[in-house]
Write a protein that holds these residues in place. Structure first.
Motif, short mmCIF file in Angstrom:
data_model
loop_
_atom_site.label_atom_id
_atom_site.label_comp_id
_atom_site.label_asym_id
_atom_site.label_seq_id
_atom_site.Cartn_x
_atom_site.Cartn_y
_atom_site.Cartn_z
N PHE A 189 0.83 -1.20 0.00
CA PHE A 189 0.00 0.00 0.00
C PHE A 189 0.87 1.25 0.00
O PHE A 189 2.06 1.21 0.36
CB PHE A 189 -0.95 0.02 1.21
N LYS A 190 0.27 2.37 -0.38
CA LYS A 190 0.97 3.65 -0.45
C LYS A 190 0.10 4.73 0.18
O LYS A 190 -1.08 4.84 -0.14
CB LYS A 190 1.28 4.00 -1.91
N ILE A 191 0.69 5.51 1.08
CA ILE A 191 -0.05 6.57 1.78
C ILE A 191 0.43 7.94 1.32
O ILE A 191 1.64 8.17 1.21
CB ILE A 191 0.15 6.45 3.30
N SER A 192 -0.52 8.83 1.06
CA SER A 192 -0.16 10.22 0.74
C SER A 192 -1.02 11.15 1.60
O SER A 192 -2.14 10.82 1.98
CB SER A 192 -0.37 10.52 -0.74
N ILE A 193 -0.46 12.32 1.91
CA ILE A 193 -1.13 13.30 2.78
C ILE A 193 -1.27 14.62 2.05
O ILE A 193 -0.33 15.10 1.40
CB ILE A 193 -0.32 13.52 4.08
N THR A 194 -2.45 15.21 2.15
CA THR A 194 -2.66 16.57 1.63
C THR A 194 -3.28 17.42 2.74
O THR A 194 -3.97 16.89 3.63
CB THR A 194 -3.59 16.57 0.40
N GLY A 195 -3.02 18.72 2.70
CA GLY A 195 -3.59 19.63 3.69
C GLY A 195 -2.57 20.26 4.61
O GLY A 195 -2.91 21.09 5.44
N LEU A 196 -1.29 19.86 4.46
CA LEU A 196 -0.24 20.46 5.30
C LEU A 196 0.11 21.84 4.75
O LEU A 196 0.47 21.99 3.58
CB LEU A 196 1.00 19.58 5.31
N SER A 197 0.04 22.86 5.61
CA SER A 197 0.32 24.22 5.17
C SER A 197 1.79 24.60 5.33
O SER A 197 2.25 25.60 4.79
CB SER A 197 -0.55 25.22 5.94
N GLN A 198 2.55 23.81 6.12
CA GLN A 198 3.97 24.08 6.31
C GLN A 198 4.71 22.78 6.59
O GLN A 198 4.11 21.77 6.96
CB GLN A 198 4.17 25.07 7.45
N ASN A 199 6.00 22.79 6.37
CA ASN A 199 6.79 21.56 6.48
C ASN A 199 7.28 21.27 7.88
O ASN A 199 7.58 20.13 8.22
CB ASN A 199 7.99 21.65 5.53
#
Length: 211
Positions: free
Chosen positions: A26-36
């Motif tokens: 499986f592969k996980i990706s994240i969206t919604g981060l405004s800063q690192n």
């Protein structure tokens, strides 16, 4: 990048456990981060708390992230979307398969596919004892909800009827008045008694009747 890595390290074990019954790929990706990255007023690495409303697997999960200082004060809170893509070798139509057509090794193949929306509905072996209960275009994944077992008994075929009574089994010849797969209840006629009975399909051309 550091914040994303920290969040991934926290959510991966949960998602791994959710998809474990179906696949390990499986592969996980994240969206919604405004800063690192985020640094606290104390110039220390913050604590990360992840809140989830649902413990069941979903391809797109929404989670709330709480960034806290070392003393537990919330510095920042924001939502993220976690997308998980699951891969597995599954049965795929090698050509168009029509409704009620046999599924076999000629018209199917095993192929690695993304199955996040079909986790518990795929077939992972080339099973030749299945019949399609819908049309499958070439290249489509065979859905376990839209197949049935190949009939073990055909209508009007000569069969063995096993009469089970008082701990005894008596086997007599008869006729199937309906087709059926193993486990199905069908109507049969005994040649000797010239009566009809409901029986359960045990195996190829064998039906059990309890009397």
């Amino acid at each position: 990048a550091e914040l994303k890595t920290d969040i991934l390290s926290k959510i991966t074990p949960d998602i791994k456990a959710q998809v474990a019954p179906y696949s390990t790929d499986f592969k996980i990706s994240i969206t919604g981060l405004s800063q690192n990255s985020i640094i606290t007023n104390e110039n220390t690495k913050p604590k990360i708390e992840i809140i989830s409303q649902n413990n069941n697997f979903n391809q797109n999960q929404y989670r709330r992230i709480l960034i806290k200082s070392q003393n537990g004060a919330t510095i920042k809170a924001f939502p993220i979307t976690v997308q998980t893509l699951v891969y597995k070798d599954v049965l795929v139509a090698n050509e168009t398969i029509a409704y009620n057509q046999e599924i076999n090794q000629t018209n199917t193949k095993l192929e690695k596919r993304e199955i996040s929306r079909l986790l518990d509905k795929t077939i992972s072996k080339n099973d030749i004892n299945l019949i399609a209960t819908r049309n499958y275009p070439k290249g489509s994944i065979i859905n376990s909800q839209y197949v049935k077992s190949k009939s073990a008994i055909l209508k009007n075929s000569v069969i063995d009827i096993v009469f089970q009574t008082k701990g005894m089994n008596i086997k007599l010849k008869g006729t199937a008045l309906k087709e059926g797969s193993i486990g199905d209840t069908i109507l049969v006629r005994s040649e000797k008694y010239n009566k009809t009975y409901n029986g359960v399909v045990l195996s190829q051309n064998e039906v059990m009747v309890r009397i």
